[in-house]
Each structure stands twice: as C-alpha cells, then as structure tokens.
Motif scaffolding. Structure first.
Motif, mmCIF file in Angstrom:
data_model
loop_
_atom_site.group_PDB
_atom_site.id
_atom_site.type_symbol
_atom_site.label_atom_id
_atom_site.label_comp_id
_atom_site.label_asym_id
_atom_site.label_seq_id
_atom_site.Cartn_x
_atom_site.Cartn_y
_atom_site.Cartn_z
ATOM 1 N N THR A 63 -79.657 -3.923 -62.919
ATOM 2 C CA THR A 63 -78.343 -4.197 -63.668
ATOM 3 C C THR A 63 -77.450 -3.156 -63.283
ATOM 4 N N LEU A 64 -76.058 -3.767 -63.043
ATOM 5 C CA LEU A 64 -74.985 -2.622 -62.750
ATOM 6 C C LEU A 64 -74.538 -1.855 -64.098
ATOM 7 N N PRO A 65 -74.185 -0.561 -63.949
ATOM 8 C CA PRO A 65 -73.621 -0.033 -65.194
ATOM 9 C C PRO A 65 -72.384 -0.294 -65.515
ATOM 10 N N HIS A 66 -71.817 -0.171 -66.616
ATOM 11 C CA HIS A 66 -70.575 -0.549 -67.224
ATOM 12 C C HIS A 66 -69.440 -0.025 -66.460
ATOM 13 N N ASP A 67 -69.639 1.473 -65.894
ATOM 14 C CA ASP A 67 -68.511 2.028 -65.432
ATOM 15 C C ASP A 67 -68.346 1.482 -64.054
ATOM 16 N N PHE A 68 -69.211 0.832 -63.287
ATOM 17 C CA PHE A 68 -69.118 -0.039 -62.183
ATOM 18 C C PHE A 68 -67.787 -1.011 -62.130
ATOM 19 N N PHE A 69 -67.677 -1.422 -63.156
ATOM 20 C CA PHE A 69 -66.562 -2.452 -63.248
ATOM 21 C C PHE A 69 -65.166 -1.828 -63.649
ATOM 22 N N GLN A 70 -65.276 -0.561 -64.358
ATOM 23 C CA GLN A 70 -63.854 0.066 -64.625
ATOM 24 C C GLN A 70 -63.047 0.655 -63.851
ATOM 25 N N GLY A 122 -59.823 -7.573 -72.085
ATOM 26 C CA GLY A 122 -60.928 -6.699 -72.690
ATOM 27 C C GLY A 122 -61.508 -5.730 -71.523
ATOM 28 N N PRO A 123 -62.456 -4.840 -71.854
ATOM 29 C CA PRO A 123 -62.881 -3.600 -70.976
ATOM 30 C C PRO A 123 -63.619 -4.513 -69.773
ATOM 31 N N GLY A 124 -63.300 -3.548 -68.675
ATOM 32 C CA GLY A 124 -64.026 -4.217 -67.377
ATOM 33 C C GLY A 124 -65.650 -4.287 -67.772
ATOM 34 N N GLY A 125 -66.226 -5.176 -67.117
ATOM 35 C CA GLY A 125 -67.670 -5.610 -67.158
ATOM 36 C C GLY A 125 -68.091 -6.653 -68.098
ATOM 37 N N HIS A 126 -66.909 -7.269 -68.669
ATOM 38 C CA HIS A 126 -67.195 -8.550 -69.391
ATOM 39 C C HIS A 126 -67.007 -9.880 -68.710
ATOM 40 N N ALA A 127 -67.271 -11.078 -69.021
ATOM 41 C CA ALA A 127 -66.945 -12.154 -68.381
ATOM 42 C C ALA A 127 -65.722 -12.968 -69.087
ATOM 43 N N TYR A 128 -64.941 -13.296 -68.100
ATOM 44 C CA TYR A 128 -63.819 -14.200 -68.722
ATOM 45 C C TYR A 128 -63.921 -15.599 -68.073
ATOM 46 N N ASP A 144 -61.095 -3.029 -64.686
ATOM 47 C CA ASP A 144 -60.332 -2.081 -65.265
ATOM 48 C C ASP A 144 -60.610 -1.756 -66.852
ATOM 49 N N LYS A 145 -59.679 -1.010 -67.160
ATOM 50 C CA LYS A 145 -59.850 -0.428 -68.697
ATOM 51 C C LYS A 145 -59.393 -1.255 -69.593
ATOM 52 N N GLU A 146 -59.886 -1.537 -70.871
ATOM 53 C CA GLU A 146 -59.415 -2.424 -71.860
ATOM 54 C C GLU A 146 -57.865 -2.267 -71.831
ATOM 55 N N GLY A 147 -57.127 -3.421 -72.068
ATOM 56 C CA GLY A 147 -55.780 -3.570 -71.844
ATOM 57 C C GLY A 147 -55.043 -3.806 -70.784
ATOM 58 N N ALA A 148 -55.783 -3.707 -69.598
ATOM 59 C CA ALA A 148 -55.187 -3.806 -68.320
ATOM 60 C C ALA A 148 -54.887 -5.214 -68.026
ATOM 61 N N GLY A 149 -55.693 -6.258 -68.354
ATOM 62 C CA GLY A 149 -55.465 -7.606 -67.986
ATOM 63 C C GLY A 149 -55.486 -7.822 -66.522
ATOM 64 N N ALA A 150 -57.040 -7.563 -66.402
ATOM 65 C CA ALA A 150 -57.205 -7.733 -64.668
ATOM 66 C C ALA A 150 -58.591 -8.473 -64.737
ATOM 67 N N ALA A 151 -58.931 -9.200 -63.531
ATOM 68 C CA ALA A 151 -60.052 -9.736 -63.303
ATOM 69 C C ALA A 151 -60.490 -10.235 -61.990
ATOM 70 N N VAL A 152 -61.534 -10.447 -61.512
ATOM 71 C CA VAL A 152 -62.048 -10.760 -60.250
ATOM 72 C C VAL A 152 -62.750 -12.114 -60.373
ATOM 73 N N TRP A 196 -68.941 -18.304 -73.021
ATOM 74 C CA TRP A 196 -69.378 -16.930 -72.319
ATOM 75 C C TRP A 196 -68.451 -15.762 -72.157
ATOM 76 N N SER A 197 -67.213 -16.226 -72.389
ATOM 77 C CA SER A 197 -66.268 -15.281 -72.330
ATOM 78 C C SER A 197 -66.525 -14.118 -73.106
ATOM 79 N N ASN A 198 -66.272 -12.971 -72.999
ATOM 80 C CA ASN A 198 -66.509 -11.526 -73.615
ATOM 81 C C ASN A 198 -67.909 -11.301 -73.287
ATOM 82 N N HIS A 199 -68.928 -12.155 -72.835
ATOM 83 C CA HIS A 199 -70.011 -11.630 -72.670
ATOM 84 C C HIS A 199 -70.095 -10.387 -71.643
ATOM 85 N N PRO A 200 -71.116 -9.304 -72.134
ATOM 86 C CA PRO A 200 -71.328 -8.037 -71.144
ATOM 87 C C PRO A 200 -72.141 -8.299 -69.991
ATOM 88 N N LEU A 201 -71.601 -8.134 -68.868
ATOM 89 C CA LEU A 201 -72.116 -8.540 -67.788
ATOM 90 C C LEU A 201 -73.253 -7.432 -67.174
#
Length: 258
Positions: A63-70, A122-128, A144-152, A196-201
């Motif tokens: 499993t990838l760490p939280h900071d991978f997505f930040q 939300g913070p990077g690493g969660h599902a949208y 990105d960081k919480e509040g950025a409003g970005a996704a892949v 599943w939105s907000n689920h930590p990946l």
C-alpha cells in the motif's frame, strides 16, 4: 506498517466533468507543462513490456503511503501509471489518467466547496467518486494538500485479478480492452458508488492504491471532453497513458510521447 499483498495476475488477452461554462473573467494561473524524467528519454521502446511489465509469477505489492499523494495533481498523475487499484479480490493496473488542478477551468474545484465537490478539497490520498450524467461512477484520486481542490481521474485500467467479478459487474464476458477502457467502466468494475468518496486509499481494506512497476515509456495528450473549458486548459497536455498498451480509452490518436 505497510501491508504486503500477493496474488496472481489473470491472462492478458469520456472526460467526466459537469458541462458548465467557466467564468472567463476569473484570473487563471498559467498552464504548466508536464516534464518527463530525462533518464527515460533514450531508453528503447518495447511495446509489450511497457504495456504490462509484470512477471507471470506472484506479484508483491505494498500500500502506498499517505505522502505519496500529497503533491501537485500534474506530478501525481504520471506517477499513478502502473500502480494498482485493489478492492477485495479485484485488482486493476492503472493505464490511463488525467490531472485536474486548482484554478483549472475543467476541474470540479472551480465550483468551490459544495456537497458534491467537498471530497476533492480533502487531503491527497482519498477517493473522490461522483456520478456522471446519471450513469457512470467516476473514480478520482485526490491530490495535493487539504484545501487545494485537485484530483487525478482514473480513465482506464487493465485487469490483474478477479476477472470473473469484473465481467459480472460490467455485464461483459470478455477479456479485451473494451472491458476497462473508460472511467465509467473502471468505477463499475470496482463496484463503486458515491459513498466511497473520502475513503483513504492508503490504508489496508476496502479500496486501496498499491505500488507497482513504473512504465518504461508514457504518452501525453489533451484531456477528453472538456471543450467548455478555457482554451489553455483544453489544450493542456494533462492526460497520461502507458505507451504500448491496448488498455487506453478513445481517442488514442491525440496521445504522443512527451
């Protein structure tokens, strides 16, 4: 502690955004271009190995760490290529993605924080996960960081494990690329809903993003179906795919080596 998962792979055999016009009077940040790693520029191209460079033997992933997505969505998008999505017995390899950034007139974040878009802030690493056109569940990895409003956006995948379940959910008895080439197909194959939105990946259980082999070569191109956006964002090369794989959605002819 990272969780290690082992399993055997199976035999190998449009853009989801709300069509609302942006405010063209709003200031927009300058479009950034993706810069590939120069170490890969002179490597020979091997279509088969670039498509799915995975041994037929057991595959070990963590499993990838939280900071991978930040990080910026434009940096996270190509890094997600070759990684794995896992939900229970279904494992998919990510083969195509699109980056959506802050101040991007094609990103859901342009609407600000609403009940629907709140997860993307939300913070990077969660599902949208959102419903597109009342039909398709679209999986995005928040960046990105919480509040950025970005996704892949996950546009396409290749099956690795759980093919029978994938086929049942998709209603198609095939192992050809039509099974998973398109973001709605990926969401359906994983059996996702907006819950599943907000689920930590990055945590074991449920839906996870697991580490996987980096592709030798990738392709880049403009994102799909965002003609309503500002020209600089329509033309931005923020769509990424693994070179040489058939598991890429249409249109393919707009993708080129970086």
């Amino acid at each position: 502690m990272k969780r290690t998962q082992r399993f055997k792979r199976v035999a190998e055999p449009s853009s989801p955004v709300s069509p609302i016009e942006p405010d063209r009077n709003k200031p927009v940040h300058k479009t950034r271009r993706y810069k590939p790693n120069p170490e890969n520029q002179n490597k020979p191209h091997h279509p088969i190995s670039d498509s799915l460079p995975i041994s037929e033997s057991n595959i070990k992933m963590e499993t990838l760490p939280h900071d991978f997505f930040q990080i910026d969505a434009l940096d996270l998008a190509p890094r997600l290529l070759g990684k794995f999505l896992r939900r229970d017995d279904v494992v998919l390899r990510i083969t195509e993605v699109e980056a959506y950034r802050p101040n991007d007139s094609a990103c859901h974040g342009r609407f600000g924080v609403t009940r629907r878009t709140a997860p993307v802030f939300g913070p990077g690493g969660h599902a949208y996960v959102y419903l597109c056109y009342g039909l398709h569940m679209m999986l995005n990895v928040v960046a990105d960081k919480e509040g950025a409003g970005a996704a892949v956006l996950i546009r396409s995948c290749a099956p690795v494990s759980g093919l029978d379940v994938i086929q049942q959910r998709r209603g198609q008895k095939t192992d050809k690329p039509v099974l998973l080439t398109g973001p709605g197909k990926v969401g359906q194959a994983l059996g996702l809903s907006t819950e599943w939105s907000n689920h930590p990946l990055y945590t074991p259980g449920g839906l996870e993003v697991l580490d996987g082999p980096k592709p030798e070569n990738i392709l880049v191109g403009p994102r799909v179906g965002i003609q309503y956006a500002l020209p600089e964002h329509v033309n931005a090369l923020w769509r990424f795919a693994i070179a040489g794989t058939p598991w890429i959605s249409a249109p393919r002819n707009t993708l080129r080596p970086p």
